[in-house]
Design a protein around this motif. Structure first.
Motif, short mmCIF file in Angstrom:
data_model
loop_
_atom_site.label_atom_id
_atom_site.label_comp_id
_atom_site.label_asym_id
_atom_site.label_seq_id
_atom_site.Cartn_x
_atom_site.Cartn_y
_atom_site.Cartn_z
N GLU A 19 -50.51 -12.73 24.77
CA GLU A 19 -49.28 -13.13 24.11
C GLU A 19 -49.10 -12.29 22.85
OE1 GLU A 19 -49.06 -17.26 23.10
OE2 GLU A 19 -49.62 -17.91 25.11
N ALA A 20 -47.86 -11.93 22.60
CA ALA A 20 -47.52 -11.24 21.36
C ALA A 20 -46.48 -12.09 20.65
CB ALA A 20 -47.00 -9.84 21.65
N THR A 21 -46.93 -13.25 20.18
CA THR A 21 -46.04 -14.17 19.47
C THR A 21 -46.46 -14.20 18.01
OG1 THR A 21 -47.47 -16.02 20.09
CG2 THR A 21 -45.61 -15.55 21.54
N ASN A 22 -46.34 -15.35 17.34
CA ASN A 22 -46.74 -15.42 15.93
C ASN A 22 -48.20 -15.03 15.72
OD1 ASN A 22 -44.21 -16.17 15.22
ND2 ASN A 22 -44.67 -18.33 14.93
N VAL A 23 -49.02 -15.31 16.72
CA VAL A 23 -50.42 -14.91 16.70
C VAL A 23 -50.66 -14.01 17.90
CG1 VAL A 23 -52.80 -15.72 16.80
CG2 VAL A 23 -51.09 -17.08 15.59
N LEU A 24 -51.20 -12.82 17.65
CA LEU A 24 -51.48 -11.91 18.76
C LEU A 24 -52.68 -12.41 19.55
CD1 LEU A 24 -51.07 -8.37 17.15
CD2 LEU A 24 -49.50 -9.56 18.69
N PHE A 96 -51.62 -4.41 9.52
CA PHE A 96 -51.03 -4.42 10.86
C PHE A 96 -52.08 -4.15 11.93
CE2 PHE A 96 -47.05 -2.47 8.73
CZ PHE A 96 -46.59 -3.71 8.37
N ALA A 97 -51.98 -4.88 13.02
CA ALA A 97 -52.81 -4.59 14.19
C ALA A 97 -52.27 -3.31 14.84
CB ALA A 97 -52.74 -5.75 15.18
N LYS A 98 -53.10 -2.66 15.61
CA LYS A 98 -52.68 -1.42 16.29
C LYS A 98 -51.44 -1.66 17.15
CE LYS A 98 -57.32 0.51 16.28
NZ LYS A 98 -58.45 0.95 17.08
N PHE A 99 -51.40 -2.78 17.84
CA PHE A 99 -50.25 -3.14 18.66
C PHE A 99 -48.98 -3.23 17.82
CE2 PHE A 99 -47.44 -6.49 20.26
CZ PHE A 99 -47.16 -6.03 21.53
N GLU A 100 -49.08 -3.85 16.65
CA GLU A 100 -47.92 -4.01 15.78
C GLU A 100 -47.43 -2.65 15.27
OE1 GLU A 100 -49.08 -8.39 13.99
OE2 GLU A 100 -50.01 -6.59 13.15
N ARG A 101 -48.36 -1.77 14.93
CA ARG A 101 -47.97 -0.44 14.47
C ARG A 101 -47.22 0.31 15.57
NH1 ARG A 101 -53.45 -0.26 11.91
NH2 ARG A 101 -54.12 1.06 13.63
N ALA A 102 -47.73 0.22 16.80
CA ALA A 102 -47.06 0.90 17.91
C ALA A 102 -45.68 0.31 18.16
CB ALA A 102 -47.91 0.81 19.17
N GLU A 110 -34.00 -1.77 12.14
CA GLU A 110 -33.23 -1.42 10.94
C GLU A 110 -33.55 -2.33 9.77
OE1 GLU A 110 -29.05 -0.95 11.61
OE2 GLU A 110 -29.38 0.24 13.42
N THR A 111 -33.87 -3.59 10.05
CA THR A 111 -34.13 -4.54 8.97
C THR A 111 -35.47 -5.25 9.19
OG1 THR A 111 -33.08 -6.42 10.09
CG2 THR A 111 -31.64 -5.00 8.74
N ALA A 112 -36.02 -5.76 8.08
CA ALA A 112 -37.26 -6.53 8.17
C ALA A 112 -37.05 -7.77 9.03
CB ALA A 112 -37.73 -6.91 6.77
N GLU A 113 -35.89 -8.38 8.91
CA GLU A 113 -35.59 -9.58 9.72
C GLU A 113 -35.64 -9.25 11.21
OE1 GLU A 113 -32.04 -12.89 10.30
OE2 GLU A 113 -31.68 -11.14 9.04
N GLU A 114 -35.05 -8.13 11.60
CA GLU A 114 -35.08 -7.72 13.00
C GLU A 114 -36.50 -7.45 13.46
OE1 GLU A 114 -33.15 -4.25 15.89
OE2 GLU A 114 -33.22 -3.92 13.73
N ALA A 115 -37.28 -6.76 12.62
CA ALA A 115 -38.67 -6.43 12.97
C ALA A 115 -39.49 -7.70 13.18
CB ALA A 115 -39.29 -5.56 11.89
N PRO A 120 -43.03 -11.07 16.16
CA PRO A 120 -43.25 -12.29 15.37
C PRO A 120 -44.58 -12.34 14.63
CG PRO A 120 -42.74 -12.83 17.68
CD PRO A 120 -42.79 -11.34 17.57
N SER A 121 -45.57 -11.62 15.09
CA SER A 121 -46.88 -11.66 14.42
C SER A 121 -46.84 -11.02 13.04
CB SER A 121 -47.94 -10.98 15.29
OG SER A 121 -47.57 -9.64 15.57
N LEU A 122 -45.76 -10.32 12.70
CA LEU A 122 -45.61 -9.73 11.36
C LEU A 122 -45.21 -10.76 10.31
CD1 LEU A 122 -43.63 -6.44 12.17
CD2 LEU A 122 -46.08 -6.69 11.74
N THR A 123 -44.71 -11.90 10.74
CA THR A 123 -44.09 -12.87 9.85
C THR A 123 -44.92 -13.20 8.63
OG1 THR A 123 -42.87 -13.78 11.71
CG2 THR A 123 -43.04 -15.17 9.75
N ASN A 124 -46.19 -13.48 8.80
CA ASN A 124 -47.02 -13.87 7.67
C ASN A 124 -47.93 -12.76 7.17
OD1 ASN A 124 -46.01 -16.56 7.61
ND2 ASN A 124 -47.29 -17.02 9.39
N LYS A 125 -47.68 -11.53 7.61
CA LYS A 125 -48.55 -10.42 7.22
C LYS A 125 -47.98 -9.58 6.08
CE LYS A 125 -51.16 -9.75 11.41
NZ LYS A 125 -51.64 -8.78 12.36
#
Length: 144
Positions: A19-24, A96-102, A110-115, A120-125
């Motif tokens: 899963e690639a949700t709030n928690v990878l 960032f995890a490697k997956f998130e960087r990729a 274009e925006t942090a909100e979109e990213a 979603p795993s970026l939300t609290n990072k």
């Protein structure tokens, strides 16, 4: 009604519970090196060019041709220098995890909100302002 023990085994759990949700939860793919679409395009195109130059069998299957077409269409960074600069930029953020960087390097939000919506795993990072700064830097590299 039979008094014999069951003859079947416990069914193995199917693979693919990643899963690639709030928690990878990437299972066996956790911490595996990943490539952006732009990096993958560089690697595949360089390999094909090398094989052609060495007159080796490139074996340009339909799958290879379609993969190259896909990468040429969707890779956002076309120049090697830009691809390397994006990789350096994203790799400098150890949160960032490697997956998130990729994902960030491939999606080019274009925006942090979109990213954060798409990853979603970026939300609290990372806070939105810092993430927006990274996205703005990537945008500059895209239009070199």
């Amino acid at each position: 009604m039979s008094h014999h023990p069951p003859t079947s085994r416990q069914k193995a759990q199917p693979a693919g519970n990643e899963e690639a949700t709030n928690v990878l939860k990437l299972g066996e793919f956790d911490d595996v090196d990943t490539l952006t679409l732009s990096e993958a395009a560089l690697v595949i195109n360089a390999l094909v060019a090398k094989r052609r130059n060495e007159r080796k069998n490139v074996n340009e299957s339909e799958m290879l041709t379609k993969t190259i077409d896909y990468l040429d269409t969707f890779a956002r960074f076309k120049e090697k220098e830009s691809v390397e600069a994006v990789e350096r930029l994203l790799s400098s953020h150890k949160e960032f995890a490697k997956f998130e960087r990729a994902q960030l390097g491939s999606l080019c939000c274009e925006t942090a909100e979109e990213a954060k919506y798409l990853i979603p795993s970026l939300t609290n990072k990372i806070n939105d302002d810092d993430l927006q700064e990274i996205l703005d830097e990537m945008y500059k590299l895209m239009h070199r």
